[in-house]
Enzyme design. Structure first.
Site, PDB file in Angstrom:
ATOM      1  N   ARG A  50       0.827  -1.207   0.000  1.00 31.40           N
ATOM      2  CA  ARG A  50       0.000   0.000   0.000  1.00 31.40           C
ATOM      3  C   ARG A  50       0.860   1.255   0.000  1.00 31.40           C
ATOM      4  NH1 ARG A  50      -4.887  -1.848   3.996  1.00 31.40           N
ATOM      5  NH2 ARG A  50      -5.924  -0.027   3.165  1.00 31.40           N
ATOM      6  N   ASP A  94      -4.545  -2.033  -2.762  1.00 30.58           N
ATOM      7  CA  ASP A  94      -5.206  -2.589  -1.592  1.00 30.58           C
ATOM      8  C   ASP A  94      -5.775  -3.943  -2.021  1.00 30.58           C
ATOM      9  OD1 ASP A  94      -6.819  -3.375   0.428  1.00 30.58           O
ATOM     10  OD2 ASP A  94      -8.057  -1.566   0.492  1.00 30.58           O
ATOM     11  N   VAL A  95      -5.084  -5.011  -1.605  1.00 32.53           N
ATOM     12  CA  VAL A  95      -5.458  -6.341  -2.124  1.00 32.53           C
ATOM     13  C   VAL A  95      -6.863  -6.759  -1.700  1.00 32.53           C
ATOM     14  CG1 VAL A  95      -3.193  -7.375  -2.535  1.00 32.53           C
ATOM     15  CG2 VAL A  95      -4.141  -7.377  -0.215  1.00 32.53           C
ATOM     16  N   ASP A 237       4.992 -20.509  17.231  1.00 31.72           N
ATOM     17  CA  ASP A 237       5.950 -19.798  16.379  1.00 31.72           C
ATOM     18  C   ASP A 237       7.093 -20.707  15.922  1.00 31.72           C
ATOM     19  OD1 ASP A 237       6.939 -17.301  15.224  1.00 31.72           O
ATOM     20  OD2 ASP A 237       8.485 -17.331  16.769  1.00 31.72           O
ATOM     21  N   HIS A 242       8.968 -25.407  12.722  1.00 33.41           N
ATOM     22  CA  HIS A 242      10.395 -25.690  12.550  1.00 33.41           C
ATOM     23  C   HIS A 242      10.862 -26.923  13.335  1.00 33.41           C
ATOM     24  CE1 HIS A 242      10.179 -21.847  10.723  1.00 33.41           C
ATOM     25  NE2 HIS A 242      10.415 -21.107  11.780  1.00 33.41           N
ATOM     26  N   LYS A 351      13.505 -17.617  23.300  1.00 37.51           N
ATOM     27  CA  LYS A 351      14.104 -16.327  22.950  1.00 37.51           C
ATOM     28  C   LYS A 351      14.845 -15.810  24.178  1.00 37.51           C
ATOM     29  CE  LYS A 351      11.029 -14.994  19.221  1.00 37.51           C
ATOM     30  NZ  LYS A 351      11.930 -15.387  18.124  1.00 37.51           N
TER      31      LYS A 351
HETATM   32  C1  BG6 Z   1      10.672 -17.498  12.489  1.00 39.88           C
HETATM   33  C2  BG6 Z   1      10.041 -17.104  13.800  1.00 39.88           C
HETATM   34  O1  BG6 Z   1       9.872 -18.433  11.810  1.00 39.88           O
HETATM   35  O2  BG6 Z   1      11.941 -18.074  12.744  1.00 39.88           O
HETATM   36  C3  BG6 Z   1      10.926 -16.133  14.541  1.00 39.88           C
HETATM   37  O3  BG6 Z   1       8.784 -16.498  13.538  1.00 39.88           O
HETATM   38  C4  BG6 Z   1      12.309 -16.705  14.718  1.00 39.88           C
HETATM   39  O4  BG6 Z   1      10.373 -15.817  15.827  1.00 39.88           O
HETATM   40  C5  BG6 Z   1      12.857 -17.187  13.374  1.00 39.88           C
HETATM   41  O5  BG6 Z   1      13.146 -15.705  15.254  1.00 39.88           O
HETATM   42  C6  BG6 Z   1      14.164 -17.935  13.555  1.00 39.88           C
HETATM   43  O6  BG6 Z   1      14.725 -18.181  12.287  1.00 39.88           O
HETATM   44  P1  BG6 Z   1      16.283 -18.378  12.128  1.00 39.88           P
HETATM   45  O7  BG6 Z   1      16.458 -18.741  10.691  1.00 39.88           O
HETATM   46  O8  BG6 Z   1      16.911 -17.054  12.486  1.00 39.88           O
HETATM   47  O9  BG6 Z   1      16.683 -19.443  13.070  1.00 39.88           O
END
Ligand code: BG6
Length: 505
Positions: A50, A94-95, A237, A242, A351
């Site tokens: 936008r 604006d999608v 997250d 992951h 974190k």
């Molecule tokens: C993301 C998360 O998917 O991966 C983040 O949303 C995280 O919170 C990040 O910091 C970590 O990725 P990498 O590649 O830095 O280990």
């Protein structure tokens, strides 16, 4: 190998083209691949946002970013770097407004030989509407592809809804759900280590392996993302995607071929075999934490709640909200199948930890009977341990017992075989997005998550979230710059084991 492929003709449309992900990851990745000659001359990158930018304004913005990160950036207009800038276009749109797509349609023109890729680096609630908008405006054909960034929903039903909405427009083969961990070099090396070497696979089971640890520790905090992060937390997250993907690659059966369905079928079987963690079990097998203020690299840093307060627009000065979002999680699970019966998998991520370190640790069983005297310091030889270091300092380390040099008997000493990728391959390691973006352009979804995988992962995670939600307990506090709450140490010590890196190596 990548250089064996012909350059690709594509139009890459990045929705969210001025956002953080596009600027920090996608454009640098495309720039690197372009430098490597993998984009055909007529490929274009069209950013949609936008922002009131014209094409030149966008090119200036991107070149300012790339100048900082790309080595040997050239200002010569005939350079590859400037050719890359000329590929860039920006359309202010604006999608969510179906009437607003005219400029994009006009810029792209009628479908031609170029593969059209719609990269959705925007809020997941827009995935469905943008897909529908693209189809209504004639931008989707059988050869188009869509890339979905995480988070793909915040629970099973929202993930299903997104999958349904996008699935109305694109077939499953056209949908690329990204988990950037699968593009990391060491993660793919795990497949090579397991399936291109005969050494490990015979021991890769409950007979040879005592347990597995998967740790992704970050020293950064939630920072300016705290407001978004607060609706998510470490389990959604990091673990749902992951860490579970890493677990799948460690635990899966050898696929018959390295192709899109063979690999993903095997990963899906692992997800479906994960021991459920429900009800009271969640309190026994999981630990959640939240960082308070502390010291990182010797400098004082704020706690999560303060960061959240600062990140919330207009909220500066108001009292810290009593967020119960977890910034750390550790858990113990098992894979209920023949190969892994009784082998614990310990997962941990957080974190504001004491260091940035992501690794997979495979702990082998001790020898059945030791014929040697004890180590120098009186302990018996530690069993073999294979450590795959994802970041930083990517590599593989195999811990062995060796003989301490000298006459007079045999004294054991722990030693390690070290494979450092930086030393072995004297070249820049490509970022995960470079690999994954080229896989999209070439139509290879093997390293992307299939709908059934995503939904199986949410099905496993959801009971943990439910159990936490129904609990009066809050996440355990831990000071920033430490290895997390003491309860995470207790979780593994209860089984007579310790986290790798907590003073044992
Ligand atoms: C993301 C998360 O998917 O991966 C983040 O949303 C995280 O919170 C990040 O910091 C970590 O990725 P990498 O590649 O830095 O280990």
């Amino acid at each position: 190998m990548s250089h064996a492929h012909a350059p690709v003709s594509a139009d890459v449309i990045v929705v969210g083209g001025t956002g953080d992900l596009a600027m920090r990851k996608l454009l640098p990745a495309l720039h690197h691949r372009d430098r490597a000659g993998q984009l055909a001359d007529d490929s274009r990158i069209v950013a949609v946002s936008r922002a009131g930018l014209d094409h030149d304004g966008y090119r200036d913005k991107v070149s300012a970013e790339l100048r900082d990160v790309a080595e040997d950036w050239s200002d010569d207009p005939s350079s590859r770097d400037h050719r890359f800038l000329r590929r860039l276009h920006h359309v202010a749109l604006d999608v969510t407004d179906p009437q607003d797509w005219g400029d994009l349609v006009e810029l792209l023109g009628p479908p031609d030989h170029r593969i059209r890729v719609l990269y959705l680096a925007c809020a997941p609630r827009l995935f469905g509407p943008v897909s529908v908008g693209a189809r209504r405006n004639g931008l989707v054909d059988d050869r188009s592809r869509v890339v979905l960034e995480k988070p793909l929903g915040h629970d099973l039903s929202s993930a299903r809804q997104i999958n349904d909405e996008v699935g109305e427009v694109f077939t499953e083969d056209q949908i690329f759900r990204i988990d950037h961990y699968l593009g990391k070099e060491t993660v793919q090396n795990l497949l090579v280590l397991r399936f291109a070497n005969s050494l490990f696979e015979p021991l890769w089971n409950a007979i040879g392996i005592d347990h597995v640890q998967i740790s992704v520790a970050e020293s950064v905090g939630a920072g300016s993302r705290a407001d978004y992060y607060d609706g998510s937390g470490a389990l959604r997250d990091m673990v749902q995607n992951h860490l579970l993907q890493l677990l799948c690659l460690v635990a899966m059966e050898p696929p018959a071929r390295l192709d899109r369905d063979a690999v993903r079928d095997e990963k899906l079987k692992v997800l479906r075999a994960l021991a459920p963690i429900t009800g009271e079990d969640a309190h026994r097998h999981t630990v959640r934490g939240q960082y308070g203020p502390g010291l990182v690299d010797g400098a004082p840093v704020a706690g999560y709640r303060t960061e959240l307060e600062q990140a919330r627009p207009g909220a500066v000065g108001s009292p810290a909200p009593p967020s119960s979002t977890e910034t750390f999680v550790a858990l113990r699970t098992e894979v209920h199948n023949w190969r892994w019966a009784g082998v614990p998998f310990y997962l941990r991520t957080g974190k504001r930890m004491d260091r940035r370190a992501s690794e997979i640790v495979v702990q082998f069983r001790p020898v059945p009977h030791s014929v040697f005297p004890q180590l120098d310091h009186g302990a018996s030889a530690p069993p073999n341990r294979l450590v795959l270091r994802l970041q930083p300092d990517e590599g593989v380390r195999l811990h062995l017992a060796a003989k301490h040099p000298g006459p007079g008997g045999i004294r054991l000493h722990p030693a390690a075989l070290d494979l450092s990728f930086a030393d072995t391959f004297a070249q820049r390691l490509p970022d995960a997005y470079e690999r994954l973006l080229m896989d999209v352009l070439r139509g290879n979804p093997t390293l992307f998550m299939r709908r059934d995988e995503i939904e199986a992962a949410w099905s496993w995670v959801e009971p943990i979230l439910d159990s936490w939600r129904g609990s009066p307990r809050s996440p355990r506090p831990y000071p920033a710059g430490t290895s997390g709450p003491a309860a995470a140490t207790a979780l593994i010590e209860r089984d007579g084991r310790t986290w790798h890196g907590d003073g044992d190596d």
